[in-house]
Scaffold this motif. Structure first.
Motif, PDB file in Angstrom:
ATOM      1  N   LEU A 140       5.330   9.331  -2.225  1.00 40.42           N
ATOM      2  CA  LEU A 140       4.710   9.769  -3.659  1.00 40.42           C
ATOM      3  C   LEU A 140       5.673   9.846  -4.414  1.00 40.42           C
ATOM      4  CD1 LEU A 140       1.848  12.312  -2.976  1.00 40.42           C
ATOM      5  CD2 LEU A 140       1.656  10.047  -3.658  1.00 40.42           C
ATOM      6  N   ARG A 141       5.537   9.484  -5.687  1.00 39.02           N
ATOM      7  CA  ARG A 141       6.472   9.711  -6.979  1.00 39.02           C
ATOM      8  C   ARG A 141       6.140  11.185  -7.431  1.00 39.02           C
ATOM      9  NH1 ARG A 141       9.975   6.577  -8.631  1.00 39.02           N
ATOM     10  NH2 ARG A 141       9.976   4.399  -8.197  1.00 39.02           N
ATOM     11  N   ALA A 142       7.047  12.124  -7.761  1.00 37.51           N
ATOM     12  CA  ALA A 142       6.866  13.331  -8.479  1.00 37.51           C
ATOM     13  C   ALA A 142       6.563  12.926  -9.849  1.00 37.51           C
ATOM     14  CB  ALA A 142       7.935  14.143  -8.461  1.00 37.51           C
ATOM     15  N   LEU A 144       5.607   2.930   6.103  1.00 40.07           N
ATOM     16  CA  LEU A 144       5.981   1.403   5.549  1.00 40.07           C
ATOM     17  C   LEU A 144       4.586   1.174   4.768  1.00 40.07           C
ATOM     18  CD1 LEU A 144       6.818  -0.519   8.915  1.00 40.07           C
ATOM     19  CD2 LEU A 144       8.282   0.502   6.941  1.00 40.07           C
ATOM     20  N   THR A 145       4.967   0.327   3.666  1.00 39.12           N
ATOM     21  CA  THR A 145       3.857  -0.107   3.017  1.00 39.12           C
ATOM     22  C   THR A 145       2.926  -1.117   3.405  1.00 39.12           C
ATOM     23  OG1 THR A 145       4.808  -1.922   2.078  1.00 39.12           O
ATOM     24  CG2 THR A 145       5.323  -0.001   0.835  1.00 39.12           C
ATOM     25  N   VAL A 146       1.892  -1.204   2.880  1.00 37.28           N
ATOM     26  CA  VAL A 146       0.758  -2.154   3.434  1.00 37.28           C
ATOM     27  C   VAL A 146       1.378  -3.669   3.797  1.00 37.28           C
ATOM     28  CG1 VAL A 146      -1.054  -3.626   2.944  1.00 37.28           C
ATOM     29  CG2 VAL A 146      -1.390  -1.388   2.797  1.00 37.28           C
ATOM     30  N   SER A 147       2.159  -4.243   3.000  1.00 34.49           N
ATOM     31  CA  SER A 147       2.799  -5.408   2.990  1.00 34.49           C
ATOM     32  C   SER A 147       3.882  -5.358   4.221  1.00 34.49           C
ATOM     33  CB  SER A 147       3.756  -5.848   1.946  1.00 34.49           C
ATOM     34  OG  SER A 147       2.502  -6.216   0.862  1.00 34.49           O
ATOM     35  N   ALA A 190      -7.514 -12.564   1.878  1.00 33.10           N
ATOM     36  CA  ALA A 190      -8.703 -13.047   2.785  1.00 33.10           C
ATOM     37  C   ALA A 190      -9.421 -11.733   3.052  1.00 33.10           C
ATOM     38  CB  ALA A 190      -8.251 -13.719   3.647  1.00 33.10           C
ATOM     39  N   LEU A 191      -8.690 -10.513   3.358  1.00 33.07           N
ATOM     40  CA  LEU A 191      -9.139  -9.280   3.847  1.00 33.07           C
ATOM     41  C   LEU A 191      -9.636  -8.154   2.527  1.00 33.07           C
ATOM     42  CD1 LEU A 191      -6.972  -9.254   6.927  1.00 33.07           C
ATOM     43  CD2 LEU A 191      -9.551  -9.031   7.023  1.00 33.07           C
ATOM     44  N   GLU A 192      -9.237  -9.044   1.503  1.00 33.73           N
ATOM     45  CA  GLU A 192      -9.908  -8.299   0.434  1.00 33.73           C
ATOM     46  C   GLU A 192      -8.894  -6.985   0.173  1.00 33.73           C
ATOM     47  OE1 GLU A 192     -13.958  -7.801   0.166  1.00 33.73           O
ATOM     48  OE2 GLU A 192     -14.491  -9.844   0.722  1.00 33.73           O
ATOM     49  N   VAL A 193      -7.702  -6.802   0.572  1.00 36.72           N
ATOM     50  CA  VAL A 193      -7.001  -5.709   0.162  1.00 36.72           C
ATOM     51  C   VAL A 193      -5.433  -6.303  -0.280  1.00 36.72           C
ATOM     52  CG1 VAL A 193      -7.530  -4.200   1.812  1.00 36.72           C
ATOM     53  CG2 VAL A 193      -6.078  -5.959   2.824  1.00 36.72           C
ATOM     54  N   GLY A 194      -5.588  -7.541  -1.094  1.00 32.65           N
ATOM     55  CA  GLY A 194      -4.324  -8.124  -1.470  1.00 32.65           C
ATOM     56  C   GLY A 194      -3.656  -7.535  -2.734  1.00 32.65           C
ATOM     57  N   SER A 195      -4.513  -6.776  -3.418  1.00 31.41           N
ATOM     58  CA  SER A 195      -3.752  -5.714  -4.395  1.00 31.41           C
ATOM     59  C   SER A 195      -3.295  -4.708  -3.884  1.00 31.41           C
ATOM     60  CB  SER A 195      -4.919  -5.711  -5.381  1.00 31.41           C
ATOM     61  OG  SER A 195      -5.869  -4.731  -4.733  1.00 31.41           O
ATOM     62  N   HIS A 198       1.589  -2.956  -1.760  1.00 29.92           N
ATOM     63  CA  HIS A 198       2.687  -1.928  -2.280  1.00 29.92           C
ATOM     64  C   HIS A 198       2.482  -0.473  -2.004  1.00 29.92           C
ATOM     65  CE1 HIS A 198      -0.261  -1.618  -5.696  1.00 29.92           C
ATOM     66  NE2 HIS A 198       0.526  -0.657  -5.990  1.00 29.92           N
ATOM     67  N   ARG A 199       1.051  -0.177  -1.468  1.00 24.62           N
ATOM     68  CA  ARG A 199       0.405   1.212  -1.201  1.00 24.62           C
ATOM     69  C   ARG A 199       0.919   1.604   0.209  1.00 24.62           C
ATOM     70  NH1 ARG A 199      -5.170   2.595  -4.115  1.00 24.62           N
ATOM     71  NH2 ARG A 199      -4.714   1.637  -6.061  1.00 24.62           N
ATOM     72  N   PHE A 200       1.042   2.881   0.410  1.00 27.25           N
ATOM     73  CA  PHE A 200       1.056   3.565   1.664  1.00 27.25           C
ATOM     74  C   PHE A 200      -0.143   3.688   2.226  1.00 27.25           C
ATOM     75  CE2 PHE A 200       5.281   4.412  -0.334  1.00 27.25           C
ATOM     76  CZ  PHE A 200       6.010   3.887   0.598  1.00 27.25           C
ATOM     77  N   PRO A 201      -0.060   3.705   3.844  1.00 26.42           N
ATOM     78  CA  PRO A 201      -1.317   3.884   4.302  1.00 26.42           C
ATOM     79  C   PRO A 201      -2.321   5.036   3.954  1.00 26.42           C
ATOM     80  CG  PRO A 201      -0.261   3.096   6.023  1.00 26.42           C
ATOM     81  CD  PRO A 201       0.968   3.529   4.541  1.00 26.42           C
ATOM     82  N   ASP A 202      -1.728   6.049   3.836  1.00 25.90           N
ATOM     83  CA  ASP A 202      -2.199   7.299   3.360  1.00 25.90           C
ATOM     84  C   ASP A 202      -3.006   7.235   1.920  1.00 25.90           C
ATOM     85  OD1 ASP A 202      -0.216   7.761   1.665  1.00 25.90           O
ATOM     86  OD2 ASP A 202      -0.015   9.875   2.568  1.00 25.90           O
TER      87      ASP A 202
END
Lengths: 220, 242
Positions: free
Chosen positions: A54-56, B115-118, B143-148, B151-155
């Motif tokens: 997370l970024r601060a 790790l990020t989604v990608s 295709a699984l509608e999470v393409g955007s 760059h996010r993390f699982p949490d």
């Protein structure tokens, strides 16, 4: 590890919730600081900010002389893979890889190929030399967490962050895992930040901190 | 919802495999004595078909899935993936097969939290020895509608989004068999329906063999065949449906 003025808030369209407010922390090598605090006090947010997940909103997080908050995404990922060991409550292991394969994967993600001797040594250090070929589903909860610790140590990190790493274990199993963390801290001179909701576990650290109202205070 | 893909989303290696399990027996020793988790189970799963394994809690569903996927060795009996007897393989080639021929989805998504989604998806391809291909990974996540969310993390994802990423991870290396153990067990009805819908679409598109453990009759009804277990034994086999 040095944190200065770390601030983080969560915003929705309706409200802003401040979680970390101008927070400072110094954690030295060979030290285990235990972090307690009420649910929702921001303990996991703090771990995520330190790990660069997370970024601060403001402030600095220095690990090994580098300010995590100044790094790009890929630089933070590299720092996380090489300087920071992370053990969470559960779910650290890839279920279709053996314990040894899980440890080897951690080094691969950091850009190095682990020798089988290195992997064996890491598992031996956490007392699981005889579990190398076991899949996670054949490990007990305590064994799985010790494999997670071996993974966290695989790339010789400077800092170990443990977020409720023994939260799902019974007391005696938790102590086995904690002893492994203590040993690693001592032998590798790691700086360890251990989040727990248990005062009994928190008493094992060299320092006990409480996160309250977004700031750290020394707890008794 | 549309899934308008002209080409295979993943790097397809070959069609789905035939899975044949013969006279499977699985015993566990517990402090209370011996438990027979499976007792003489024989099933044949056709290539590229979808099969649900159903039955009450503790009837051996997950044990059977684990044995079919090389995660467990039976006390007795044999499992063949096409002509290969995986139940008799030494540890190392069986481990290799787990990484390459199978895709697994579990109730807990087991995504790597740092790790990020990608990256989570890319790691599976690397483990399987498939070339790194960010464009392929992005198509699959789309295709699984999470393409955007690459760059996010699982949490930072909802439960349903995380499980769709787990499906992407299970498919990215072009496995021949996809094994899903209660993949929607932690999700609400809407998220559950979406995950199953997308899993089935991609199964059909990629031609994998799909085996899913579920307690949900509605999910089971969507599969070509149903295998029902009771007390470790085969109770009913239905299908394959036309």
């Amino acid at each position: 590890m040095r944190l200065r003025g770390v601030t983080k808030a969560y915003r929705t369209t309706r409200e802003t919730t401040s979680v970390l407010r101008d927070l400072d922390l110094d954690l030295h090598r060979g030290e285990i600081a235990c972090l307690v605090g009420a649910s929702g006090s921001g303990k996991s947010t703090l771990i995520s900010v330190i790990a660069g997940l997370l970024r601060a909103d403001a402030g600095s997080v220095f690990i090994g002389g580098q300010d995590v908050t100044e790094l790009s995404d890929s630089q933070r990922a590299h720092l996380r893979a090489t300087k920071i060991g992370l053990v969470l409550q559960s779910g650290n292991l890839v279920p279709f890889l053996t314990a040894a394969e899980n440890v080897a994967l951690a080094t691969r993600l950091a850009g190095t190929e682990a020798t089988s001797a290195h992997v064996a040594s890491l598992l031996d250090q956490v007392g699981l030399a005889d579990r190398a070929d076991h899949l996670p589903r054949r490990l007990s909860g305590g064994e799985a967490q010790r494999v997670a610790l071996a993974i966290a140590l695989a790339n010789e990190p400077d800092v170990l962050l443990a977020d409720e790493a023994v939260g799902q274990l019974d007391s005696s199993t938790a102590k086995v895992v904690l002893r492994s963390i203590e040993r690693a801290c001592e032998e590798r001179e790691l700086a360890v930040l251990l989040v727990t909701h248990s005062d009994e576990i928190a008493a094992l650290g060299s320092r006990k901190l409480r996160l309250r109202d977004g700031q750290l205070e020394t707890a008794s | 919802m549309t899934l308008a893909l002209q080409h295979s989303t993943v790097q397809r290696r070959s069609r789905g495999a035939r899975v044949l399990a013969t006279d499977l027996r699985m015993e566990y020793q517990t402090p209370a004595g011996r438990v027979d988790a499976l007792d003489g189970v024989t099933i044949e799963i056709s290539p590229e078909s979808s099969t649900a394994i159903v039955g009450p809690s503790g009837c051996g569903k997950s044990t059977l899935l684990g044995i079919l996927g090389g995660l467990e060795l039976p006390t007795r009996g044999e499992v063949r993936i096409d002509d290969r007897v995986i139940s008799a393989m030494p540890d190392r080639p069986r481990a290799q097969l787990r990484r390459t021929a199978f895709g697994y989805v579990f109730q807990e998504d087991n995504l790597q939290p740092f790790l990020t989604v990608s990256e989570n998806v890319a790691v599976q391809a690397v483990l399987a020895g498939v070339a790194d291909d960010p464009e392929r990974d992005r198509r699959l996540l789309d295709a699984l509608e999470v393409g955007s969310l690459g760059h996010r993390f699982p949490d930072q994802l909802s439960g349903g989004q995380r499980q769709r990423v787990a499906v992407a991870r299970a498919l990215v290396h072009g496995p021949r068999v996809v094994l899903a153990d209660e993949p929607t067990g932690s999700l609400d009805a809407e998220s559950s329906a979406k995950v199953v819908d997308l899993l089935l679409r991609l199964h059909k598109q990629e031609g994998t063999t799909l085996v899913i453990v579920t307690h949900d009759p509605a999910v089971a009804a969507l599969m070509d065949a149903t295998v029902q277990l009771r007390d470790g034994r085969l109770a009913v086999v239905q299908g394959p449906r036309a």
